[in-house]
Scaffold this motif. Structure first.
Motif, mmCIF file in Angstrom:
data_model
loop_
_atom_site.group_PDB
_atom_site.id
_atom_site.type_symbol
_atom_site.label_atom_id
_atom_site.label_comp_id
_atom_site.label_asym_id
_atom_site.label_seq_id
_atom_site.Cartn_x
_atom_site.Cartn_y
_atom_site.Cartn_z
ATOM 1 N N SER A 53 49.205 44.058 33.133
ATOM 2 C CA SER A 53 47.922 43.404 32.903
ATOM 3 C C SER A 53 47.363 43.730 31.528
ATOM 4 O O SER A 53 47.473 44.857 31.050
ATOM 5 N N ASP A 54 46.737 42.714 30.912
ATOM 6 C CA ASP A 54 45.990 42.968 29.697
ATOM 7 C C ASP A 54 44.719 43.706 30.106
ATOM 8 O O ASP A 54 44.238 43.538 31.235
ATOM 9 N N ILE A 55 44.183 44.527 29.200
ATOM 10 C CA ILE A 55 42.929 45.208 29.519
ATOM 11 C C ILE A 55 41.747 44.263 29.338
ATOM 12 O O ILE A 55 40.905 44.128 30.209
ATOM 13 N N MET A 56 41.728 43.565 28.189
ATOM 14 C CA MET A 56 40.600 42.698 27.889
ATOM 15 C C MET A 56 40.807 41.319 28.503
ATOM 16 O O MET A 56 41.602 40.519 28.015
ATOM 17 N N MET A 57 40.110 41.066 29.611
ATOM 18 C CA MET A 57 40.157 39.734 30.209
ATOM 19 C C MET A 57 38.756 39.397 30.695
ATOM 20 O O MET A 57 38.032 40.285 31.142
ATOM 21 N N PRO A 58 38.371 38.129 30.625
ATOM 22 C CA PRO A 58 37.055 37.757 31.141
ATOM 23 C C PRO A 58 37.015 37.915 32.663
ATOM 24 O O PRO A 58 38.050 37.868 33.317
ATOM 25 N N GLY A 59 35.831 38.117 33.214
ATOM 26 C CA GLY A 59 35.702 38.253 34.673
ATOM 27 C C GLY A 59 36.053 39.657 35.101
ATOM 28 O O GLY A 59 35.251 40.577 35.002
ATOM 29 N N LEU A 60 37.287 39.811 35.543
ATOM 30 C CA LEU A 60 37.741 41.123 36.019
ATOM 31 C C LEU A 60 38.710 41.676 34.981
ATOM 32 O O LEU A 60 39.792 41.140 34.786
ATOM 33 N N ASP A 61 38.317 42.750 34.266
ATOM 34 C CA ASP A 61 39.213 43.263 33.221
ATOM 35 C C ASP A 61 40.335 44.105 33.827
ATOM 36 O O ASP A 61 40.325 44.421 35.013
ATOM 37 N N GLY A 62 41.280 44.465 32.974
ATOM 38 C CA GLY A 62 42.473 45.172 33.432
ATOM 39 C C GLY A 62 42.199 46.542 34.017
ATOM 40 O O GLY A 62 42.884 46.987 34.945
ATOM 41 N N LEU A 63 41.172 47.214 33.496
ATOM 42 C CA LEU A 63 40.842 48.553 34.022
ATOM 43 C C LEU A 63 40.298 48.451 35.438
ATOM 44 O O LEU A 63 40.671 49.216 36.324
ATOM 45 N N THR A 64 39.404 47.470 35.640
ATOM 46 C CA THR A 64 38.830 47.270 36.976
ATOM 47 C C THR A 64 39.916 46.820 37.952
ATOM 48 O O THR A 64 39.966 47.282 39.098
ATOM 49 N N LEU A 65 40.778 45.938 37.481
ATOM 50 C CA LEU A 65 41.889 45.471 38.309
ATOM 51 C C LEU A 65 42.746 46.659 38.758
ATOM 52 O O LEU A 65 43.072 46.803 39.942
ATOM 53 N N THR A 66 43.072 47.535 37.807
ATOM 54 C CA THR A 66 43.903 48.710 38.119
ATOM 55 C C THR A 66 43.215 49.615 39.128
ATOM 56 O O THR A 66 43.827 50.064 40.103
ATOM 57 N N THR A 67 41.923 49.875 38.907
ATOM 58 C CA THR A 67 41.159 50.729 39.829
ATOM 59 C C THR A 67 41.212 50.158 41.244
ATOM 60 O O THR A 67 41.432 50.888 42.212
ATOM 61 N N ARG A 68 41.024 48.841 41.350
ATOM 62 C CA ARG A 68 41.067 48.197 42.670
ATOM 63 C C ARG A 68 42.439 48.298 43.314
ATOM 64 O O ARG A 68 42.550 48.586 44.507
ATOM 65 N N LEU A 69 43.461 48.036 42.529
ATOM 66 C CA LEU A 69 44.833 48.089 43.066
ATOM 67 C C LEU A 69 45.161 49.484 43.578
ATOM 68 O O LEU A 69 45.753 49.650 44.640
ATOM 69 N N LYS A 70 44.766 50.492 42.804
ATOM 70 C CA LYS A 70 45.110 51.873 43.167
ATOM 71 C C LYS A 70 44.274 52.376 44.349
ATOM 72 O O LYS A 70 44.685 53.288 45.063
ATOM 73 N N ALA A 71 43.089 51.763 44.541
ATOM 74 C CA ALA A 71 42.210 52.232 45.623
ATOM 75 C C ALA A 71 42.497 51.532 46.948
ATOM 76 O O ALA A 71 42.127 52.028 48.006
#
Length: 252
Positions: A53-71
């Motif tokens: 995943s790219d980090i900078m994305m509109p809406g849900l960025d890559g960091l938030t996406l990663t946090t969600r996936l890992k949680a």
């Protein structure tokens, strides 16, 4: 031909997205998403083997996406590679807490990306193979890898507590785990390399070994772990432990 592994690519830049997809398409099955939210919705349904995943994305960025996936228990096992712009990289190191496995600074070499993908998948594969219960466990021992995985702890607990209930079945277990049956199947396969049915049988027979070890009769043991047919129980037990339940009981 296509490998058996599925990669999910989340990248809002169309050019970079198609470049990454085309580069990986020969060796992997690739699902492309142009934003983080679609990537999240796709990941919890498809349970890919790896997310890029790219980090900078509109809406849900890559960091938030990663946090969600890992949680989320459905996706917590999936390795994540994050792509980051050089300028952004300095203050992005804070993102390491999200649990991403690899950070790649753009522009990156596709060979390096491929190497990271290969290594992360190989590591997961080794963990799966290590789990495969070829080892005869001593009674009162939990299978290797169970203790540190909350998902495995939870599913094992449900199986142990309800294995003798008449209504115990995969649909019930899926509901208890809060996952659809296909998702539960993919998650368990990814972690243990076993199907849901095989895993249930594995835990039942582990329990049987403990009961026999404690001096319980074969008949009583079969009933207590949810096997109505003693002959079938004996056959399956022998497959897993290399000797019949009565031999096992005597030996302990």
């Amino acid at each position: 031909g296509k490998g058996s592994y599925t990669l999910l690519v989340a990248e809002d830049n169309a050019e970079l997205r198609s470049f990454v997809v085309q580069s990986l398409d020969k060796a992997y099955q690739v699902i492309a998403c142009d934003n983080g939210l679609t990537a999240w919705e796709t990941a919890i349904e498809q349970i890919p083997d790896l997310v890029i995943s790219d980090i900078m994305m509109p809406g849900l960025d890559g960091l938030t996406l990663t946090t969600r996936l890992k949680a989320d228990p459905r996706t917590s096992h999936i390795p994540v590679i994050l792509l980051t712009a050089k300028a952004a990289h300095e203050h992005q190191v804070s993102g390491l807490e999200t649990g991403a496995d690899i950070y790649l600074v753009k522009p990156f070499s596709i060979q390096v990306l491929e190497l990271h993908i290969h290594n992360l998948i190989a590591t997961r594969e080794a963990m799966r193979q290590k789990f495969t219960p070829l080892v005869v466990l001593q009674p009162h021992e939990t299978p290797a890898g169970l203790s540190e995985d909350p998902f495995l702890e939870k599913i094992t607990r449900f199986i142990e507590e309800h294995m003798a209930d008449p209504e115990f079945a995969i649909p019930w277990l899926s509901a208890k785990m809060g996952m659809s049956q296909p998702v539960l199947y993919k998650k368990l396969k990814a972690v243990t390399n076993m199907s849901v049915n095989d895993y249930i049988k594995f835990i039942r027979l582990q329990k049987a070994a403990q009961l026999l070890h404690g001096g319980q009769s074969v008949q009583q043991t079969a009933g207590e772990i949810g096997f109505t047919d003693t002959k079938y129980f004996s056959r399956e037990f022998k497959k897993q432990f290399g000797r019949s339940p009565s031999e096992y009981g005597k030996a302990s």
